[in-house]
Design a protein around this motif. Sequence first.
Motif, short mmCIF file in Angstrom:
data_model
loop_
_atom_site.label_atom_id
_atom_site.label_comp_id
_atom_site.label_asym_id
_atom_site.label_seq_id
_atom_site.Cartn_x
_atom_site.Cartn_y
_atom_site.Cartn_z
N GLU A 138 29.08 -8.06 30.52
CA GLU A 138 30.24 -8.13 29.63
C GLU A 138 31.27 -7.09 30.03
OE1 GLU A 138 31.29 -7.76 24.84
OE2 GLU A 138 29.23 -7.65 25.54
N GLY A 139 32.51 -7.55 30.34
CA GLY A 139 33.60 -6.64 30.65
C GLY A 139 33.84 -6.52 32.15
N PRO A 140 35.09 -6.71 32.59
CA PRO A 140 35.43 -6.62 34.03
C PRO A 140 35.08 -5.29 34.67
CG PRO A 140 37.23 -7.63 32.80
CD PRO A 140 36.26 -7.12 31.78
N LEU A 141 35.38 -4.18 33.98
CA LEU A 141 35.11 -2.87 34.58
C LEU A 141 33.62 -2.64 34.76
CD1 LEU A 141 36.13 -0.20 35.62
CD2 LEU A 141 36.20 0.67 33.27
N LEU A 160 23.40 -8.14 30.31
CA LEU A 160 24.19 -7.58 29.22
C LEU A 160 23.55 -6.28 28.73
CD1 LEU A 160 24.76 -10.91 27.29
CD2 LEU A 160 26.52 -9.62 28.47
N ASP A 161 24.29 -5.51 27.94
CA ASP A 161 23.81 -4.23 27.45
C ASP A 161 22.46 -4.35 26.75
OD1 ASP A 161 26.12 -3.20 28.46
OD2 ASP A 161 26.97 -2.60 26.52
N MET A 162 21.71 -3.27 26.73
CA MET A 162 20.36 -3.30 26.20
C MET A 162 20.27 -3.51 24.70
SD MET A 162 17.98 -3.36 28.40
CE MET A 162 16.56 -2.80 27.48
N ASP A 163 21.38 -3.45 23.99
CA ASP A 163 21.32 -3.78 22.56
C ASP A 163 21.08 -5.27 22.35
OD1 ASP A 163 23.81 -4.60 23.36
OD2 ASP A 163 24.85 -3.84 21.59
N LYS A 164 20.96 -6.02 23.45
CA LYS A 164 20.58 -7.44 23.35
C LYS A 164 19.17 -7.59 22.79
CE LYS A 164 19.38 -7.23 28.25
NZ LYS A 164 19.92 -7.50 29.57
N LEU A 165 18.42 -6.47 22.78
CA LEU A 165 17.06 -6.50 22.22
C LEU A 165 17.03 -6.13 20.75
CD1 LEU A 165 14.98 -4.78 25.05
CD2 LEU A 165 15.40 -7.22 24.72
N TYR A 180 21.77 1.16 18.34
CA TYR A 180 20.86 0.11 18.81
C TYR A 180 20.17 0.48 20.12
CZ TYR A 180 22.71 -2.97 15.19
OH TYR A 180 23.06 -3.53 13.99
N TRP A 181 20.83 1.35 20.92
CA TRP A 181 20.21 1.78 22.18
C TRP A 181 20.87 3.08 22.62
CZ3 TRP A 181 16.01 -0.92 23.62
CH2 TRP A 181 15.37 -0.53 24.83
N ASP A 182 20.17 3.84 23.44
CA ASP A 182 20.70 5.09 23.97
C ASP A 182 21.95 4.80 24.80
OD1 ASP A 182 21.15 7.56 25.05
OD2 ASP A 182 19.39 7.58 26.35
N LYS A 226 22.59 2.35 28.09
CA LYS A 226 22.80 1.08 27.40
C LYS A 226 23.28 -0.03 28.33
CE LYS A 226 25.37 -0.82 23.46
NZ LYS A 226 26.37 -0.52 22.41
N GLY A 227 24.27 0.27 29.18
CA GLY A 227 24.84 -0.74 30.06
C GLY A 227 24.20 -0.74 31.44
N ILE A 228 24.30 -1.86 32.14
CA ILE A 228 23.75 -1.95 33.49
C ILE A 228 24.44 -0.96 34.41
CG2 ILE A 228 25.32 -3.87 34.05
CD1 ILE A 228 21.79 -3.33 35.49
N ASP A 229 25.72 -0.69 34.18
CA ASP A 229 26.45 0.30 34.98
C ASP A 229 25.93 1.70 34.70
OD1 ASP A 229 27.46 -0.02 32.39
OD2 ASP A 229 29.46 0.69 32.95
N ASP A 230 25.67 2.00 33.43
CA ASP A 230 25.12 3.32 33.07
C ASP A 230 23.75 3.52 33.73
OD1 ASP A 230 27.30 3.70 31.24
OD2 ASP A 230 26.21 2.50 29.76
N HIS A 231 22.93 2.50 33.68
CA HIS A 231 21.58 2.59 34.24
C HIS A 231 21.63 2.81 35.75
CE1 HIS A 231 17.43 1.76 35.17
NE2 HIS A 231 17.78 0.72 35.91
#
Length: 482
Positions: free
Chosen positions: A307-310, A358-363, A452-454, A458-463
């Motif tokens: 989610e999100g271009p950036l 998508l971000d881990m808050d999908k769980l 909902y998540w750390d 949280k995001g694939i980019d953060d991970h």
Amino acid sequence: MGFSNDVRITSLDVARALGFREERKSGGNWRNFCCPFCGDTKFRLGCNIEKGGYKCFHCGAKGTPLSLYARATQGISVESLNDEKTHELIKEMTARCVNGSVPTETEKQRYQHKEIPVAPSSVLDRTYSTLLSLPWLKLTKEHRANLKKRGLTDADIQRNGYASFTVKVSEQMAVSAKNASKRFNAIKGELFSYSPMKQKTSASVIAGMVIASALLKRGCELQGVPGFYKVQNTWILNLPEGMLIPTRNSGGQVVGIQVRRDGDTNPRYLTVSANRLPCGVTTGISRAHFPLGNAPLTKGTTVYLTEGPLKADVALALLEDKNAAFIAIQGVTITKMLDEVVFPSLKERGITRVTNALDMDKLTNPGVIMACSALKQLAQKHGIRMEMLCWDAEYAAEKEQELAALCEQHGLGLPPEQNVFKRIGAMALALHKKGIRHSVSILPNGKAKKAYWDDAEKGIDDHLLGERKRKAKMGTQAEKGA
């Protein structure tokens, strides 16, 4: 629901007071309108007469009458307001809905302007690419530093074509643009009568006039390009201040602009649009994004959806996988383009599997859980299997304990799944179905914050950025040990 002075205000009152286009055939407990947020023209925003709330069955926007009024008139979320401002907004909404519930014919005409379709991709690309190259919009040092902190290199930044539009720049442009300022003064009475303009500054509008004029002089078309509108024969760009992020189609053309707004602003990201303004595009505004550098979309490509271009740009750069391709949607519930264009195109190219990144808050986030379920069904409709990508097992173990304790407290059985991520999702959904709030922390000021998540993972980019830092640290320690 919004109440003031013992008067019950419903979303129906708000929609009619603001002149949303209403479907004549509405019946039962629902009254249907065109959604002012996603450009829907098929009356998919429903206002429930009995409960008072609203929901758009196209983009997923939903909430209370007050949240509808706040977003429609000022582009803000009620969650961002303090008690004093909330009270003021309730008074304003009540006065508008009770004392002036029947909009004037002029106001009706403003909101019921004819459908304006988006221009062809070649036109969008020419106009937006020229816009991003204008000298006023040069990427600032602060925005460049932000991008590099995310893990992008100078080469990545240059290739992707980011730009900046700041408050300082808009003010400088307004001061130096005497002709535009004179024209602005002549039409500002009508300009600020439109609800989407309530939060705009004079400087930003004048700057939008200057930019639109510069693009016209360079031979660009503005009709049908999201973000541009026309008042009394003057074209203006409705551009929020912040970092400008290009949205590209699979051919690399710039077909949209998203803005990451500066400061602590809610919402942080906005898609450039002039919907509900004169001559503003009403359809085809939200587009899927395909980062430059994607692997060719062929049978052997690993396709990730985020989610999100950036976020997609950063994730692709950090993954360093020549066989990977990212696709970003503008919002987890904005799936029209996936259904009509993206998924059919992937299937034609032999791609039968897409990874949900998508971000881990999908769980844990009930709204995202249901949206992901709908995404999976949508992919299956086109013969595509959607698999869920999860990460951060260490934090997942903490979240599992938190939710398990809450389930036991309320007498809910624990799920049989062995996988920690599946267990979390099952417990979060079970709690939601019982109406039990979870993943909420109380801030020092007493306000509740949804956690909902750390955020750090949280995001694939953060991970991926965290993984890069961890590898670099291990490499440094290994060198010292040697």
